[in-house]
Scaffold this active site. Structure first.
Site, mmCIF file in Angstrom:
data_model
loop_
_atom_site.group_PDB
_atom_site.id
_atom_site.type_symbol
_atom_site.label_atom_id
_atom_site.label_comp_id
_atom_site.label_asym_id
_atom_site.label_seq_id
_atom_site.Cartn_x
_atom_site.Cartn_y
_atom_site.Cartn_z
ATOM 1 N N ASP A 30 3.244 -2.232 43.939
ATOM 2 C CA ASP A 30 3.674 -3.609 44.196
ATOM 3 C C ASP A 30 2.970 -4.211 45.408
ATOM 4 O O ASP A 30 2.516 -3.499 46.303
ATOM 5 C CB ASP A 30 5.183 -3.659 44.453
ATOM 6 C CG ASP A 30 5.984 -3.611 43.165
ATOM 7 O OD1 ASP A 30 5.377 -3.427 42.093
ATOM 8 O OD2 ASP A 30 7.225 -3.740 43.236
ATOM 9 N N HIS A 82 3.703 1.227 46.829
ATOM 10 C CA HIS A 82 3.206 -0.059 47.313
ATOM 11 C C HIS A 82 1.771 0.093 47.794
ATOM 12 O O HIS A 82 1.458 1.047 48.515
ATOM 13 C CB HIS A 82 4.067 -0.591 48.467
ATOM 14 C CG HIS A 82 5.463 -0.946 48.073
ATOM 15 N ND1 HIS A 82 6.459 0.011 47.937
ATOM 16 C CD2 HIS A 82 6.048 -2.145 47.775
ATOM 17 C CE1 HIS A 82 7.589 -0.589 47.584
ATOM 18 N NE2 HIS A 82 7.368 -1.894 47.480
#
Length: 791
Positions: A104, A256
């Site tokens: 992400d 991430h």
């Protein structure tokens, strides 16, 4: 405070100029529009950059602990992949012993390439849920990501919680990210992950309508069932532990690749992949997980058996041999249509194949592709322009503040030096001098001008050069001279030829070796001429600048100009005097050695700033030019914004012409080189370059107040205003002016200064486009009658 070209006399129109002036005015309009468009473009670039950085339109609200009473239980308890084919919610899980690596918040120029290298080294794909603003800023990384065979999903454009947003904002967040992907990698996508989302049991009554709406448009929402919590930076070992699914289950695992410092993620990822492979896990993309799940569902049903619920939900026919790519393409057709792409058909390649088109991807074509490229190009411009402007403005800010400091120091030194009891230029200059008054249609002012000269304490002859006036100026001048008992006045008439020609005519007609030049709308104090000529006791002095004052200062515009004259002009002249590089003798009050004027060829008609032109020429001939603060003259400043614009437009343009004309002084030696090395850079930097950039400082300030930190920005603006007020107050003290006019200074900063900046930008555009300006006569009222009344 705005800094413009030093004060000079007003302009007059040559004969037969009415229609020519009209044509010139018509030509100026496009240049004004161009200057305004340039400022608008830069403002737009700033807004775009701020939008990309979530400064403009940013929303940091994140919803928590909301009820989920309206969310179906099979969704709350279902798998992490949620789609809405046929309007019905359908959840899927990643197959056992299969991992879909998801990332992400990217792309990020530091961490995303390192993660891509690890994925490529271990021959596994990833699914990256990207933020559209980051995609538009780093398109090359996204292109590499797709070329490597990874899959892309949307994580909104500005990373906002969509449960707080309107339908229009949600659509804009999705469409803009699709455009960014189209411009960066030539694709769009049907995968979506909401910012701040986690597992499906966190869906609430506010976010559920968002997922339904996007699902109806063909998007597949992807959640998490195994979270590495790498954003907490707990250490490599804990990241690996938390990312490991239990009991050989499949998982959509969250990492991430942006949003903060991700060195622990990078350090953990390679070890994690090797560990899971050793346990017998395989890696796939989200589309790959969907294909595997649907393929397994089809294998559990024979062609002759009744259709299963899952197949009915998918709209599959009994015994249908739909390929993974076709299924994904069909299911995401609406998403492709929403993105402006052709649905299905072109899909079907194995998920994770290097360089292949993922099942969730659509090839961007037509308008979407070109709009996407335009967006990426605009962002590229903003990415280069805004930091460059910020750096440039920082330099400008430091230079301006340094200039304020230098002005204060040198102005104080100048004042103390010139006002010492023992200071003297030499033996007092008592011999007569010639005062030249060029006049064009000055019927309102010429009598007041002559009345002030009649009170002169110094012996003078007065030469009024009537430059083709049509309003009886010469007759009024003769009548005034008779009524005041002045026998030292000569009126010389000539055909209209402009101010330089009138001044040259007066110089040729002068009887004495010192000539004082003034404007026909100016009044002198009784001792102005005497004070003005005293520096000529020094044989090195070739010209003297007097202290021009605004007489009509009781209006708002007049008060603004009064502040500008006292601070911007007279403080400047003190500084330039000590540095021996004064660029301009004001047309309202200045004195010259006659021989020096004739030696440089007189007043030139090459530029619209004949006063700046001859002053620089005097420097280049080795003459010293000084400022005499005690020689005061009162002049009528423009009384309307239109006249003010017209006057300053020609001043700034004429200054540029004069600087260009004398550009060789930059490489000259001796006195000419001194002005080129000291005066020329100072004038260019502080009267052209910094004022051109100054509007952007104000734009940045307003931008910061609105979008970043209002209080901090306001305090910074007030701090700069205080510095300017201190400088202005000191200038007023030196000139013994009334401080009450400084009450107008905040308003001057907000309105008048902006106008001066636009005038300069307009002049720069005119110069760059090769435009030409003409002389102009400003409308006079004659309200500046006597020096005493002007105070």
């Amino acid at each position: 405070m705005a800094t413009t070209t030093p004060s000079r006399g007003r302009r007059r129109a040559p004969s037969r100029m009415t229609r020519a002036a009209g044509r010139a005015a018509a030509l100026q309009k496009p240049r004004v529009i161009l200057a305004l468009l340039l400022l608008l473009a830069l403002t737009s670039v700033m807004l775009l950059d701020g939008y990309l950085r979530a400064e403009v339109g940013g929303d940091e609200r994140v919803r928590s602990n909301a009820s989920s009473s309206k969310v179906p239980d099979d969704v709350l308890d279902g798998g992490p992949i949620l789609s809405f084919r046929g309007g019905q919610a359908q959840s899927r899980s990643v197959p056992d012993k299969t991992i879909a690596l998801t990332f992400d918040d990217g792309p990020n120029p530091t961490w995303t390439p390192q993660i891509l290298d690890i994925l490529e080294e271990n021959d596994v794909p990833g699914t990256f849920f990207v933020v559209g603003s980051m995609v538009s800023r780093y398109p090359d990384i996204v292109n590499d990501l797709v070329d490597q065979g990874n899959e892309i999903g949307i994580h909104t454009f500005t990373h906002v919680d969509l449960s707080y947003q309107s339908d229009a904002r949600i659509k804009r967040e999705m469409d803009q990210t699709q455009l960014a992907l189209a411009g960066a990698a030539g694709i769009t996508t049907t995968l979506f992950r909401a910012p701040y989302s986690s597992e499906t049991d966190a869906i609430d009554n506010y976010s559920w309508p968002v997922y339904k709406k996007l699902g109806e448009e063909g998007y597949t929402s992807v959640f998490v069932d195994t979270d590495s919590d790498d954003w907490k930076r707990p250490g490599v070992s804990k990241i690996i532990k938390w990312a490991t699914p239990s009991k050989n289950k499949g998982a959509s695992v969250l990492f991430h690749d942006a949003g903060g410092e991700r060195s622990q993620t990078v350090a953990a990822l390679g070890t994690y992949i090797k560990k899971m492979k050793a346990k017998g896990y395989t890696f796939t993309t989200i589309s790959g997980a969907i294909q595997q799940t649907d393929g397994a569902d089809r294998q559990t049903d024979s062609p002759d058996s009744p259709q299963s619920d899952g197949q009915q939900a998918n709209g599959q026919q009994p015994g249908g041999e739909q390929t993974g790519g076709e299924q994904a393409g069909g299911e995401q057709a609406a998403g492709g249509q929403a993105a402006g792409q052709a649905p299905g058909g072109q899909q079907g390649q194995q998920a994770g194949g290097a360089g292949g088109l993922q099942a969730a991807h659509r090839t961007a074509t037509g308008t979407t592709l070109y709009e996407g490229k335009a967006l990426v190009a605009a962002v590229t411009v903003a990415e280069w322009t805004v930091p460059g402007l910020a750096t440039g403005l920082a330099v400008v800010g430091v230079a301006v503040m340094g200039r304020f400091g230098m002005m204060l120091i040198l102005a104080r030194r100048h004042y103390r030096q010139r006002n010492r009891r023992r200071f003297s230029w030499g033996p007092a200059v008592t011999r007569p001098v010639s005062v030249i008054v060029p006049a064009y249609n000055e019927k309102e002012c010429i009598a007041n001008t002559l009345r002030s000269l009649a009170q002169s304490t110094h012996p003078i002859e007065i030469i009024v050069v009537d430059d083709g006036s049509t309003d009886g100026t010469s007759e009024i001048a003769r009548s005034a001279a008779e009524s005041f008992g002045m026998t030292n006045v000569r009126v010389v008439r000539q055909e209209n030829a402009g101010k330089p020609a009138a001044l040259n005519n007066g110089v040729r007609s002068a009887s004495y070796d010192i000539v004082v030049m003034m404007d026909g709308d100016t009044v002198f104090e009784p001792d102005a001429v005497h004070q003005l000529v005293q520096p000529f006791a020094d044989p090195e002095v070739g010209a003297v600048a007097g202290n021009a004052k605004v007489g009509n200062r009781d209006t708002v515009i007049g008060a603004w100009q009064h502040i500008e004259y006292v601070m911007g002009f007279n403080l400047d002249r003190r500084m330039y005097d000590l540095l021996r590089c004064m660029p301009t003798i004001p047309g309202a009050i200045g004195a010259f050695r006659r021989e020096a004027v004739l030696a440089v060829g007189g007043m030139s008609e090459d530029t619209l700033a004949e006063d700046t032109d001859i002053t620089i020429a005097m420097h280049r001939q080795g003459w010293r030019v000084v400022y005499q603060e005690h020689a005061r003259a009162w002049t009528e400043a423009p009384g309307s914004l239109k006249q003010l614009w017209s006057q300053r437009y020609r001043w700034s343009y004429g200054t540029m012409q004069a600087l260009w004309k004398h550009r060789k002084s930059l490489t000259d030696k001796g006195p000419s080189g001194r002005f080129g090395r000291v005066g020329m850079p100072l004038v260019v930097i502080f009267q052209i370059v910094t004022p051109v950039f100054a509007p952007l400082i104000d734009v940045f300030t307003v931008y910061s107040m609105i979008f970043i930190d209002f209080k901090a920005s306001l305090l910074a603006w007030l701090a700069v205003l205080c510095v300017q007020l201190v400088c202005a107050a000191y200038a007023f003290r030196l000139d013994r002016e009334k401080y009450r006019y400084l009450l107008m200074m905040p308003l001057q900063q907000l309105a008048y200064r902006q106008m001066m900046y636009l005038v300069l930008i307009h002049s720069c555009v005119t110069a760059l486009t090769g435009g030409r300006l003409r002389w102009q006569k400003l409308k006079r009222t004659g309200e500046v009658g006597t020096p005493a009344g002007a105070g």
